[in-house]
Motif scaffolding. Structure first.
Motif, mmCIF file in Angstrom:
data_model
loop_
_atom_site.group_PDB
_atom_site.id
_atom_site.type_symbol
_atom_site.label_atom_id
_atom_site.label_comp_id
_atom_site.label_asym_id
_atom_site.label_seq_id
_atom_site.Cartn_x
_atom_site.Cartn_y
_atom_site.Cartn_z
ATOM 1 N N GLU A 165 8.493 -56.991 -71.048
ATOM 2 C CA GLU A 165 8.047 -58.105 -70.209
ATOM 3 C C GLU A 165 8.836 -58.113 -68.908
ATOM 4 N N VAL A 166 8.150 -58.386 -67.803
ATOM 5 C CA VAL A 166 8.819 -58.499 -66.510
ATOM 6 C C VAL A 166 9.591 -59.810 -66.484
ATOM 7 N N THR A 167 10.894 -59.712 -66.303
ATOM 8 C CA THR A 167 11.747 -60.903 -66.360
ATOM 9 C C THR A 167 12.481 -61.165 -65.047
ATOM 10 N N GLY A 168 12.308 -60.273 -64.069
ATOM 11 C CA GLY A 168 12.994 -60.464 -62.804
ATOM 12 C C GLY A 168 12.722 -59.309 -61.869
ATOM 13 N N TYR A 169 13.581 -59.144 -60.868
ATOM 14 C CA TYR A 169 13.327 -58.120 -59.860
ATOM 15 C C TYR A 169 14.626 -57.704 -59.186
ATOM 16 N N VAL A 170 14.555 -56.559 -58.524
ATOM 17 C CA VAL A 170 15.627 -56.107 -57.646
ATOM 18 C C VAL A 170 15.085 -56.115 -56.229
ATOM 19 N N ASP A 171 15.789 -56.771 -55.320
ATOM 20 C CA ASP A 171 15.404 -56.782 -53.909
ATOM 21 C C ASP A 171 15.824 -55.454 -53.286
ATOM 22 N N LEU A 172 14.884 -54.726 -52.705
ATOM 23 C CA LEU A 172 15.161 -53.379 -52.221
ATOM 24 C C LEU A 172 16.002 -53.358 -50.956
ATOM 25 N N VAL A 173 16.017 -54.443 -50.196
ATOM 26 C CA VAL A 173 16.818 -54.462 -48.973
ATOM 27 C C VAL A 173 18.267 -54.802 -49.292
ATOM 28 N N SER A 174 18.476 -55.890 -50.028
ATOM 29 C CA SER A 174 19.845 -56.311 -50.337
ATOM 30 C C SER A 174 20.415 -55.598 -51.555
ATOM 31 N N GLU A 175 19.566 -54.991 -52.394
ATOM 32 C CA GLU A 175 19.939 -54.337 -53.654
ATOM 33 C C GLU A 175 20.595 -55.318 -54.620
ATOM 34 N N ARG A 176 20.144 -56.547 -54.558
ATOM 35 C CA ARG A 176 20.587 -57.546 -55.516
ATOM 36 C C ARG A 176 19.526 -57.725 -56.584
ATOM 37 N N ALA A 177 19.978 -57.974 -57.810
ATOM 38 C CA ALA A 177 19.069 -58.148 -58.944
ATOM 39 C C ALA A 177 19.065 -59.611 -59.372
ATOM 40 N N TYR A 178 17.869 -60.064 -59.761
ATOM 41 C CA TYR A 178 17.704 -61.465 -60.148
ATOM 42 C C TYR A 178 16.886 -61.560 -61.434
ATOM 43 N N ARG A 179 17.264 -62.534 -62.265
ATOM 44 C CA ARG A 179 16.478 -62.835 -63.466
ATOM 45 C C ARG A 179 15.793 -64.180 -63.249
ATOM 46 N N TRP A 180 14.488 -64.210 -63.528
ATOM 47 C CA TRP A 180 13.752 -65.465 -63.379
ATOM 48 C C TRP A 180 14.183 -66.469 -64.443
ATOM 49 N N ARG A 181 14.179 -67.739 -64.072
ATOM 50 C CA ARG A 181 14.467 -68.816 -65.013
ATOM 51 C C ARG A 181 13.418 -69.905 -64.833
ATOM 52 N N LYS A 182 12.816 -70.324 -65.915
ATOM 53 C CA LYS A 182 11.729 -71.286 -65.849
ATOM 54 C C LYS A 182 12.199 -72.605 -65.258
ATOM 55 N N GLY A 183 11.532 -73.017 -64.170
ATOM 56 C CA GLY A 183 11.819 -74.296 -63.557
ATOM 57 C C GLY A 183 13.109 -74.348 -62.770
ATOM 58 N N GLU A 184 13.794 -73.219 -62.609
ATOM 59 C CA GLU A 184 15.062 -73.186 -61.887
ATOM 60 C C GLU A 184 15.085 -71.979 -60.962
ATOM 61 N N PRO A 185 16.005 -71.990 -59.981
ATOM 62 C CA PRO A 185 16.147 -70.804 -59.127
ATOM 63 C C PRO A 185 16.537 -69.583 -59.958
ATOM 64 N N SER A 186 16.182 -68.408 -59.467
ATOM 65 C CA SER A 186 16.498 -67.170 -60.186
ATOM 66 C C SER A 186 18.010 -66.984 -60.280
ATOM 67 N N GLU A 187 18.423 -66.280 -61.333
ATOM 68 C CA GLU A 187 19.846 -66.049 -61.593
ATOM 69 C C GLU A 187 20.240 -64.665 -61.067
ATOM 70 N N LEU A 188 21.306 -64.615 -60.261
ATOM 71 C CA LEU A 188 21.821 -63.343 -59.768
ATOM 72 C C LEU A 188 22.507 -62.607 -60.914
ATOM 73 N N ILE A 189 22.103 -61.354 -61.154
ATOM 74 C CA ILE A 189 22.674 -60.567 -62.255
ATOM 75 C C ILE A 189 23.064 -59.176 -61.741
ATOM 76 N N ARG A 190 23.791 -58.433 -62.564
ATOM 77 C CA ARG A 190 24.099 -57.049 -62.232
ATOM 78 C C ARG A 190 22.843 -56.207 -62.402
ATOM 79 N N MET A 191 22.634 -55.249 -61.488
ATOM 80 C CA MET A 191 21.442 -54.419 -61.583
ATOM 81 C C MET A 191 21.467 -53.623 -62.888
ATOM 82 N N PRO A 192 20.447 -53.765 -63.735
ATOM 83 C CA PRO A 192 20.413 -53.014 -64.988
ATOM 84 C C PRO A 192 20.375 -51.507 -64.733
ATOM 85 N N ASP A 193 21.085 -50.745 -65.559
ATOM 86 C CA ASP A 193 21.105 -49.291 -65.406
ATOM 87 C C ASP A 193 19.704 -48.708 -65.507
#
Length: 656
Positions: A165-193
């Protein structure tokens, strides 16, 4: 209705975004989600008085995001209401193309992409319903979309998947990874290997595309140096504003996933109204300039002219092109609110500009040249309309005028020959909505029917007939004697009259009456239709010095014409149109079968210039077969097919 203050402060200009895309893509859900994310939850749809029928009109909502003022326009997805979308694109700073992630539905985006190209408008693509991607690759969706867009589409993000399941994204410009959270802003996480390799590949592809227009970035790409975020932000921002690339983001409007990220992209990359105004040819200095892009007759509220202000500011009560503004309305969170003033860049409704049409360019002096505005598409479906109560006939004319002012893609023609009023538009849903609007807004109930086909008739042979008109009623009588011949002319040459009278058999003063009566008699032939392409020759006749008159010769001529035409082998003619059908290539065989099944003659087909993956099919089709062609065509092309037509010739018809 509360009053609002100016939305323009600290030098921040209001910007306008149009949400476009196919029906069912989730534009309205995204519209609601964007307003909610900006702290301006939209009203419940049943309570929105401007949304008289969902999906048929653009919804307007105002909000502030991170201190910036915005106007959002939720445009209809149905091809039958394309004029609403075209009008919104004419005044927007950027468009967000909303689409389904299923590659099989990518062809539905072709009209949107081409509308953007025609408008020269910057755009972003938002792949909605990304939570349904599963194991499907976003690159497959991108490839399918790219097949229908001449602008390069560049991924702005790559998905993060967990357990399929798609649970988030990596921004290709900033190279930051985010996990979606229902009803809240996305959570900044370490980019998965697991996503690192794909992220590097997609980022390199983004850099290569942007390097086409940036020498500094090109140098880094050639040297295999890793570009910094700033190396990508700078050309991406410039290319979006120039309409050189369209970035692709994804999320789920229903779950509010990716909505804040879309907002931030819009805030960073949407051109200001000063840039849009310059692109549209408005100089930065001078008197206020505004353009009407939509008209609504709001019952007791009067006429509302939805307007974008391109230069200066407008105050309530000001005069534009000789008309006085009778109220300024904004729509925070979609709810109407009065304002005393509107400033550069705002999208507002101006009240009671009765003489001002949709598309008009307005200024206090009335001397500003007209700005371009999209012409309505040619109609593809028509209905004859009559009022249920004949007492309403007088009111119908005024109601239709208001209806076509609100929707320029509707047209009204008065067919005097058939005695019909014909309402034409973009399809059966479009006209059904128009008829419902007549009842709802104007209290007029109408009956609809298929418009009469303008059949004609002609003759195959020549025939001569002698007619004498004599009447004696005391005093002066009536006398006229004519011998006429009717003969066929080549198709398209019309009516001709020739006088071959010699020796004064008929005085010259009566000849014009014969010619006029002959032409009048040809307006209804023996088969009940106008007669075309005939020659009438006056060979002989007689007159009376007292009893002959123009009226008598006209009567004798009509008698002779009636009999001569009946003897001259009359034949029915039907109009045949040249039809150009536009469909996705996989629907071309179905379109050809549809046309031949309607007595069409296929002339050929080829890929439409500038529309990869789409064909134009040319055919000659009798007009009698075109009434519901658009309904069947769209049913066989996922609602995408359309056509244009023009009269080509008249042809003999059999079995009628």
């Amino acid at each position: 209705m509360p009053e609002t203050t100016s939305r323009q402060d600290a030098g921040v200009q209001p910007r306008a975004v149009a949400l476009i895309g196919p029906q069912g893509s989730g534009k309205s859900t995204l519209f609601d989600a964007l307003l909610t994310a900006a702290g301006s939850p939209p009203p419940r749809r049943p309570g929105d008085p401007r949304t008289r029928a969902m999906g048929t009109e653009a919804r307007l909502g105002h909000c502030d995001f991170m201190g910036d003022p915005w106007a959002l326009l939720d445009c209809p997805g149905s091809i039958e209401f394309v004029q609403e979308t075209a009008a919104a694109l004419a005044i927007a700073d950027i468009a967000v193309v909303v689409c389904d992630p299923n590659p099989a539905r990518a062809a539905g985006l072709a009209p949107a992409f081409h509308a953007l190209e025609r408008a020269g408008l910057p755009a972003m693509v938002f792949v909605n319903k990304a939570d349904t991607l599963g194991d499907q690759q976003i690159r497959d969706t991108l490839a399918a979309l790219q097949a229908h867009s001449r602008r390069p589409l560049v991924l702005r993000q790559v998905p993060i998947r967990e357990k399929g399941e798609v649970t988030g994204y990596v921004d290709l410009v900033s190279e930051r990874a985010y996990r979606w959270r229902k009803g809240e802003p996305s959570e900044l996480i370490r980019m998965p290997d697991a996503v690192a390799a794909r992220e590097a590949e997609a980022r390199a592809a983004l850099a290569e595309t942007l390097a086409d227009h940036d020498d500094t970035l090109l140098e880094k790409v050639v040297e295999d140096a890793i570009p910094t975020p700033e190396d990508l932000y700078r050309p991406l921002h410039a290319d979006i504003a120039a309409g050189a690339v369209d970035p692709v983001l994804f999320g789920s409007a229903e779950r509010r996933h990716g909505v804040l990220r879309l907002w931030k992209a819009l805030r960073h990359d949407t051109p200001g109204p000063d840039q849009t105004a310059a692109r549209r040819g408005v100089a930065p200095e001078g008197e206020p300039v505004a353009q009407v892009f939509r008209t609504v007759h709001a019952g007791h509220g009067g006429k509302l002219s939805y307007t974008r202000i391109w230069r200066g500011a407008l105050k309530d009560g000001a005069t534009l092109d000789g008309a006085r503004i009778g109220g300024i309305t904004r729509f925070p969170a979609g709810e109407a609110a009065k304002a005393a003033e509107a400033t550069m860049g705002e999208v507002v409704a101006l009240g009671r500009l009765d003489p001002v049409p949709t598309g008009a360019t307005l200024s206090p002096s009335g001397a500003v040249p007209a700005l371009p505005f999209p012409a309505p598409p040619a109609p593809v479906y028509a209905l004859a309309i009559t009022t249920e109560d004949r007492k309403d006939d007088v009111r119908l004319s005024g109601a239709l005028a208001k209806l076509t002012e609100e929707d320029p893609s509707l047209s009204i023609t008065h067919d005097a020959e058939a005695g019909q009023i014909v309402l034409a538009g973009q399809g059966d849903i479009h006209l059904g909505y128009a008829v419902a609007r007549l009842a709802e807004a104007h209290g007029l109930r109408v009956n609809t029917s298929r418009p009469r086909i303008p059949f004609k008739e002609t003759i195959r042979a020549a025939a001569r007939h002698h007619a004498r008109h004599r009447r004696q009623t005391g005093g002066h009588g009536q006398f006229a004697d004519v011998t006429l011949e009717v003969s066929p002319r080549p198709r398209g040459e019309g009516f001709a009259f020739e006088d071959r009278i010699v020796g004064g058999a008929i005085p010259r003063k009566f000849i014009p009456a014969v010619g006029e009566a002959a032409e009048e008699a040809a307006r209804k032939g023996p088969l009940g239709n106008p007669v075309v392409d005939i020659a009438v020759t006056l060979h002989d006749g007689a007159f009376h010095s007292v009893d002959s008159s123009d009226m008598a010769f006209a009567t004798a001529t009509r008698m002779a014409m009636q009999e001569a035409l009946a003897k001259a082998e009359p034949v029915m003619l039907e109009p045949v149109d040249q039809v150009t059908v536009l469909v996705p290539q996989d629907a071309t065989p179905a379109a050809q079968r549809l046309l031949t099944g309607r007595r069409g003659q296929i002339l050929g087909y080829a890929e439409k210039d500038g529309w990869p993956g789409w064909d134009e099919v040319q055919a000659l089709v009798p007009e009698a077969e075109l009434h519901d062609l658009i309904i069947e065509l769209r049913s066989q092309t996922m609602g995408l097919g359309t056509y244009t037509r023009r009269f080509d010739h008249l042809a003999e018809t059999r079995g009628r």
